[in-house]
Scaffold this motif. Structure first.
Motif, PDB file in Angstrom:
ATOM      1  N   GLU A 158       0.828  -1.063   0.002  1.00  0.00           N
ATOM      2  CA  GLU A 158      -0.176   0.000   0.061  1.00  0.00           C
ATOM      3  C   GLU A 158       0.925   1.234  -0.008  1.00  0.00           C
ATOM      4  O   GLU A 158       2.047   1.089   0.601  1.00  0.00           O
ATOM      5  CB  GLU A 158      -0.855   0.048   1.128  1.00  0.00           C
ATOM      6  CG  GLU A 158      -1.968  -1.009   1.176  1.00  0.00           C
ATOM      7  CD  GLU A 158      -3.191  -0.893   0.366  1.00  0.00           C
ATOM      8  OE1 GLU A 158      -3.329   0.340   0.153  1.00  0.00           O
ATOM      9  OE2 GLU A 158      -4.088  -1.590   0.342  1.00  0.00           O
ATOM     10  N   THR A 159       0.267   2.346  -0.534  1.00  0.00           N
ATOM     11  CA  THR A 159       1.360   3.625  -0.497  1.00  0.00           C
ATOM     12  C   THR A 159       0.681   4.569   0.521  1.00  0.00           C
ATOM     13  O   THR A 159       1.234   5.748   0.660  1.00  0.00           O
ATOM     14  CB  THR A 159       1.068   4.108  -1.909  1.00  0.00           C
ATOM     15  OG1 THR A 159      -0.213   4.534  -2.465  1.00  0.00           O
ATOM     16  CG2 THR A 159       1.683   3.257  -2.997  1.00  0.00           C
ATOM     17  N   SER A 160      -0.481   4.400   0.977  1.00  0.00           N
ATOM     18  CA  SER A 160      -0.898   5.210   2.207  1.00  0.00           C
ATOM     19  C   SER A 160      -1.429   4.547   3.554  1.00  0.00           C
ATOM     20  O   SER A 160      -1.844   3.427   3.228  1.00  0.00           O
ATOM     21  CB  SER A 160      -2.160   6.038   1.746  1.00  0.00           C
ATOM     22  OG  SER A 160      -3.038   5.055   1.323  1.00  0.00           O
ATOM     23  N   PRO A 161      -1.204   5.244   4.588  1.00  0.00           N
ATOM     24  CA  PRO A 161      -1.577   4.580   5.794  1.00  0.00           C
ATOM     25  C   PRO A 161      -3.069   4.266   5.941  1.00  0.00           C
ATOM     26  O   PRO A 161      -3.905   4.936   5.282  1.00  0.00           O
ATOM     27  CB  PRO A 161      -1.021   5.282   6.799  1.00  0.00           C
ATOM     28  CG  PRO A 161      -1.255   6.675   6.258  1.00  0.00           C
ATOM     29  CD  PRO A 161      -0.886   6.663   4.828  1.00  0.00           C
ATOM     30  N   LEU A 162      -3.501   3.301   6.774  1.00  0.00           N
ATOM     31  CA  LEU A 162      -4.750   3.200   7.096  1.00  0.00           C
ATOM     32  C   LEU A 162      -5.464   4.386   7.970  1.00  0.00           C
ATOM     33  O   LEU A 162      -4.616   4.820   8.956  1.00  0.00           O
ATOM     34  CB  LEU A 162      -5.156   1.835   7.867  1.00  0.00           C
ATOM     35  CG  LEU A 162      -4.471   0.589   7.120  1.00  0.00           C
ATOM     36  CD1 LEU A 162      -4.694  -0.713   8.051  1.00  0.00           C
ATOM     37  CD2 LEU A 162      -5.409   0.242   6.132  1.00  0.00           C
TER      38      LEU A 162
END
Length: 233
Positions: A158-162
């Motif tokens: 993934e490229t963005s945090p949850l």
């Protein structure tokens, strides 16, 4: 909408097949009087071979999905449509799952033929909370709740945090997790990211709507107040 088209769109058959049902006297009103294709009758008053019509377009239902079923119309194995009346997979507009639960996840699954409603529920902007009961292979370490709530957890590839999520331990190897996103296999990947493995996963709640006592494999239509309980979260 003409009765022939309405009944065909509900999955009872092609327009030609439905027209034959009219000729055979199978379409009646609630009092048993034979109806004709051009008649104007309220949906609730129409009977097919003595049985009420299936729910009108705009249907929103809740299904208690068992493990072993997929949210698909084409999977060669068991699919969630096998748990519904056969006509339901022929409805137009199409009856679709609202998001997905994978084959090994059980619990509350929403389905609708209302495209706008589906979009409102699944849109990331809505941030509707979804609650899962999780059984784990290993014991909780104790820092998972803080990690999940931080808004900084990154999943592999993934490229963005949850977005922040809420974890409530319910046992040494079990927890209740509430998330507001719907990334691919998100719950399983979250626990993998903290060194654990999900052995069983069950969705118990969407918004303020709870699965409650609905038996596994059963479904029921939701009313307006229950729809609002999902959207108001």
């Amino acid at each position: 909408m003409k009765l022939v088209r309405l009944i065909a769109n509900l999955g009872y058959g092609s327009r030609k097949q439905v027209a034959r049902m009219f000729r055979e006297g199978l379409v009646t009103d609630a009092a048993g009087e034979v109806l004709y294709a051009d008649d104007r009758v309220d949906h609730a008053d129409v009977r097919i071979d003595g049985e009420p019509l299936d729910p009108a377009p705009g249907l929103l239902l809740m299904l208690h999905k068992p493990v072993g079923y997929t949210c698909s119309t084409k999977d060669p194995g068991r699919v969630v449509y096998d748990l519904l009346p056969p006509r339901f997979r022929l409805r137009r507009p199409l009856l679709s799952t609202v998001g997905r639960l994978d084959r090994d996840t059980s619990g509350l699954l929403l389905m609708t033929d209302d495209g706008q409603l589906l979009h409102r529920i699944t849109s990331p902007r809505s941030a509707i909370p979804k609650t899962y009961e999780v059984e784990l292979a290993g014991p909780l370490r104790g820092d998972e709740a803080e990690t999940f709530a931080s808004g900084t957890l990154m999943l592999e590839s993934e490229t963005s945090p949850l977005q922040p999520a809420v974890l409530e331990p319910t046992g040494e190897r079990s927890a209740r997790l509430t998330i507001t996103e719907g990334r691919y296999h998100q719950v399983r990947r979250m626990f993998a990211a903290v060194g654990n493995h999900v052995e069983a996963l069950h969705r118990s709640r969407v918004g303020a709507l709870e699965l409650g006592g609905l038996p596994e494999g059963e479904w029921r239509q939701l009313d307006v107040s229950e729809r609002d309980a999902i959207l108001a979260s």
